[in-house]
Design an enzyme around this catalytic site. Structure first.
Site, PDB file in Angstrom:
ATOM      1  N   ALA A 252       4.541  -4.733 -13.219  1.00 47.82           N
ATOM      2  CA  ALA A 252       3.244  -5.154 -12.685  1.00 47.82           C
ATOM      3  C   ALA A 252       2.964  -4.400 -11.398  1.00 47.82           C
ATOM      4  CB  ALA A 252       3.265  -6.651 -12.427  1.00 47.82           C
ATOM      5  N   LYS A 253       1.718  -4.500 -11.003  1.00 48.30           N
ATOM      6  CA  LYS A 253       1.304  -3.757  -9.822  1.00 48.30           C
ATOM      7  C   LYS A 253       2.037  -4.255  -8.580  1.00 48.30           C
ATOM      8  CE  LYS A 253      -2.888  -2.749 -12.149  1.00 48.30           C
ATOM      9  NZ  LYS A 253      -4.180  -3.163 -12.546  1.00 48.30           N
ATOM     10  N   ARG A 254       2.518  -5.470  -8.642  1.00 45.66           N
ATOM     11  CA  ARG A 254       3.194  -5.990  -7.447  1.00 45.66           C
ATOM     12  C   ARG A 254       4.615  -5.446  -7.308  1.00 45.66           C
ATOM     13  NH1 ARG A 254       2.226  -9.826 -10.999  1.00 45.66           N
ATOM     14  NH2 ARG A 254       3.966 -10.802 -12.052  1.00 45.66           N
TER      15      ARG A 254
END
Ligand code: GLU
Length: 314
Positions: free
Chosen positions: A249-251
């Protein structure tokens, strides 16, 4: 040249990570290996999650990877504008067609109400099918002061298509998702509607995207049919996962392109790594995207998720 047209359709809601690069590389190769045109469309429909600075960075990251496009928000083109935020009139017109045919109804349900009313989804599934609470005839009274979403009524019908990676895929609309949202309660048009309107208006013939959207495709095919539009060919590629089984994920910033670049990883090392995981080259050696054109084939791509470790870029 051919009439093949593909696209990148990133959402500017975070930094571009390795998973986005994977999808973009494979989408680019599918189209360019057949002499086709690439369109870049920024999917910034959701004002709460989209940031112009992320969009600008995505353009830079794609170019850094060695991917190019023929039409997009920077270069323009005959099918613009290339930002969804500027295309809302097209989505409204498509929605009006559906409303005029009595296919859409207002829905006041909150997420919590839907969860409570839907039959319990199987473990791991996001949500069950919409239980039809607000469907006309079910006696739902509009709660005062609550703005409704708009849902498209779906038939109890199985929609089948041939996916370029997975082969035949078939989902029953009523069982898999039920009536689905085409405009949110805050007035934002749903991704499902916007992506169909845009891919058709931009003459897209080939869509290659992540497996996370496989379950959306039957809904989109149904919309193509209702709107009298010709659907593209679809190919859904496996997602990149971290060793604990979560999506990159982008996180997970360690594998954002910016973080990799800051660690001194060069673009050709990233494309080489991705190409190796796509079974396009035997060893993960540095390559440019254009060096992979001759090797690309959908038939070579894995069908199962691909696990990426931090040490892969040590
Ligand atoms: N904007 C979507 C995303 O970034 C992709 C939509 C699509 O490829 O259909 O996940």
């Amino acid at each position: 040249m051919t009439d093949i047209r593909g696209r990148f359709a990133p959402s500017p809601s975070g930094e571009m990570h390795l998973g986005n690069a994977w999808t973009a590389l494979l989408a680019w190769l599918q189209v360019r290996s057949r002499g086709g045109a690439v369109v870049l469309r920024i999917e910034d429909l959701d004002p709460d999650r989209s940031r112009p600075e992320y969009a600008a960075q995505i353009l830079r990251d794609l170019a850094w990877l060695g991917l190019d496009w023929d039409e997009g928000p920077d270069s323009g083109g005959p099918c613009g504008p290339y930002r969804q935020d500027e295309r809302r009139g097209l989505y409204a017109a498509a929605l009006d067609c559906l409303i005029a045919r009595g296919l859409v109804y207002p829905c006041w349900c909150t997420r919590a109400e839907i969860r409570a009313a839907a039959s319990a989804p199987h473990p791991g599934e996001d949500e069950g099918a919409y239980p039809g609470t607000c469907r006309p005839g079910n006696g739902r009274v509009a709660p005062p002061g609550r703005r409704p979403a708009l849902r498209l009524a779906v038939p109890d019908e199985t929609i089948a298509f041939t996916d370029g990676v997975h082969g035949r895929v078939a989902h029953n609309l009523a069982h898999a998702c039920g009536d689905f949202v085409v405009r949110r309660a805050d007035g934002v048009h749903a991704y499902q509607l916007a992506v169909v309107v845009d891919d058709a208006a931009m003459g897209i013939t080939h869509v290659l995207r992540g497996d996370d959207l496989l379950a959306s495709t039957p809904r989109q095919l149904y919309l193509y049919r209702l709107l009298g539009l010709t659907p593209p060919a679809f190919a859904h590629v496996p997602l990149l996962l971290s060793p604990d089984g979560h999506r990159l994920a982008k996180r997970q910033r360690g594998l954002s392109l910016a973080a990799l670049r800051a660690r001194g990883v060069v673009a050709t090392a990233i494309t080489g790594f991705l190409a190796h995981r796509a079974n396009l080259i035997p060893v993960p050696e540095p390559v440019r995207p254009r060096d992979l054109l001759a090797a690309f084939s959908l038939a070579k791509l894995p069908t199962e998720p691909v696990v990426v470790r931090d040490e892969d870029f040590a």
